[in-house]
Design an enzyme around this catalytic site. Sequence first.
Site, PDB file in Angstrom:
ATOM      1  N   ASP A   1     -26.758 -12.361  13.323  1.00 47.67           N
ATOM      2  CA  ASP A   1     -25.697 -12.864  14.343  1.00 47.67           C
ATOM      3  C   ASP A   1     -24.725 -13.905  13.661  1.00 47.67           C
ATOM      4  O   ASP A   1     -24.169 -15.206  14.313  1.00 47.67           O
ATOM      5  CB  ASP A   1     -26.536 -13.529  15.576  1.00 47.67           C
ATOM      6  CG  ASP A   1     -27.311 -14.890  15.123  1.00 47.67           C
ATOM      7  OD1 ASP A   1     -27.497 -14.799  14.084  1.00 47.67           O
ATOM      8  OD2 ASP A   1     -27.881 -15.499  16.073  1.00 47.67           O
TER       9      ASP A   1
ATOM     10  N   LEU B   1     -24.643 -17.265  16.816  1.00 41.05           N
ATOM     11  CA  LEU B   1     -24.900 -17.260  18.051  1.00 41.05           C
ATOM     12  C   LEU B   1     -26.099 -17.988  18.497  1.00 41.05           C
ATOM     13  O   LEU B   1     -27.009 -17.954  17.891  1.00 41.05           O
ATOM     14  CB  LEU B   1     -24.778 -15.761  18.650  1.00 41.05           C
ATOM     15  CG  LEU B   1     -23.662 -14.893  18.118  1.00 41.05           C
ATOM     16  CD1 LEU B   1     -24.010 -13.426  18.708  1.00 41.05           C
ATOM     17  CD2 LEU B   1     -22.312 -15.323  18.841  1.00 41.05           C
TER      18      LEU B   1
END
Length: 543
Positions: A458, A416
Amino acid sequence: MSINLRTMLAGTFAAVIILLTVLLSYLIGHESSRNAEAANGRLLAEAAHQISYSLDHFMWARAGEVEVLSKLEAFQEPADREEIAGLLNQLKESLPVFTWVGYTDAEGKVLSATGGVLEGKGIGEQPVFLNGIKAPYIGDVHDDALLGELLPSPGGEQPQFVDIGVPVKDKNGRILGMLAAQLSWEWARQVESAMAEPLKERMKGAEVYVVSKDDNRILLGPGGQIGRRMQNSALQLAGQGQSSWLLDEQKGSQSYLTGYAYGDGDMNYPGLGWSVIIRQPAEIALASVRKLQNNIVLSGMAVAVLLGIAGWLLAGWIVRPLQRIIESADLLSSGAKTEIPLYNRIKDWSILSRSLHNLVHNLTRPEPEPFYMSEMGRHDPLTGLPNRTALDDYLAHAVNKAKRNRSTLSFLYLGLDGFKKVNETLGHRSGDKLLQQVSFRLLESTRENEMVTRIGGDEFVVILHTSAAKPMQEAEVVAKRIIDKINQPFSIDGEVVHVGCSVGAAVWSPENQDTSEILRLADDAHYISKRSGKNRITFETAV
């Protein structure tokens, strides 16, 4: 009481169309009524003006003829009574509208008259003499008892007349006498008939009235109305010298669309102030609008029925998969061996059927597959996605399947963009919720037989089953879909959050035995995507 979906959809469709029909009928009816009122009102007002003008013009012409006659030498002293009688009779024969024409001396004695009527008698007390001996005079419509007896009406009704009086003077201006003429009011009926009959043919139920100025007495109108007094808004406006139209609405009685005009004379003739009223019942004038509204309502009801049927059929199509899922669930609850059917045509069906299918499969399967994420140690506790252990087991089975099918596996390594900022600004709790929503979007973007895992933080890994011919193109399609999904805003605790997604990709083929090397290449490509601008996909190939 519960209502099934089919009934609710069919009823909703029908109700919406009925409401739209009522609204459309009102709007179109209201606007059409205004247009119809204006069009018909202008037509009535124009006809009233034409009749008023024709009456005034007729009176102006007749008064002018009598005045021209008064200038002839035959009326100078000494007067030639035989010549005068000839002139008077000739006028009456040429214009039969003159019921009687006579010549009096200065005291009002009739010296000569058409047909010898009233010769030798005095009319000095009559309004026509009292006014006409001084200056040209035109009197309003009236009864005349004397002429009524001498000149009875063919229909047996009391005749009505209009008086014309013109003084006769010599060359020095001395008054010698007066020319008196009486016109039968029947000529007004002829004018009204000639001009109003075409209007009545076009406008059913139209009525024409000619009303006097002084006492609002109906001089000309439908049978039985003559002599009565009229009082309405149109007559009041006409009495003020106006010419237009209005919708005369009266409580407890019939409403009329009314055109009106005021007779203000013609040329040097000042007019008698007659008002011409032409009216038509509003229900007849606006009948076309009512018919249009009825047609709209009937059409709307027909459309409502058709859409209600369509809604019923559509609801059946929507409900049918749900009913099959319910039937399968009922069979399972009774101990029968069956599976929840899968449906992919509509997203909501797909999510529901896949969730139930996986739930039932998980509950009923004696031993889970090595890669399945049912054990606590094989899935991520935050997102519920398989973890690295489950990924390794999955790859072992996926590689064998790909070799058998002579296909490939495409590895997508995702990270991300902007996740650290979310943690710093909103806190780790919001960051965890973001990861959960990202996990759900990744599952939405992949197929059921493909693998979505959380590696840590992430970062996620997606394993795709791709063809041997064009694996990179197929993987790029999925990667772009994932990026588009992640780019859409997230709602976290009332805050709108935006993050990006950098993707690294690598393709495993049967020639490449080591999947860990392919995963490493995808990871390297992932960092290349982050360094080169983020929110993009980069492919790495095995050497």
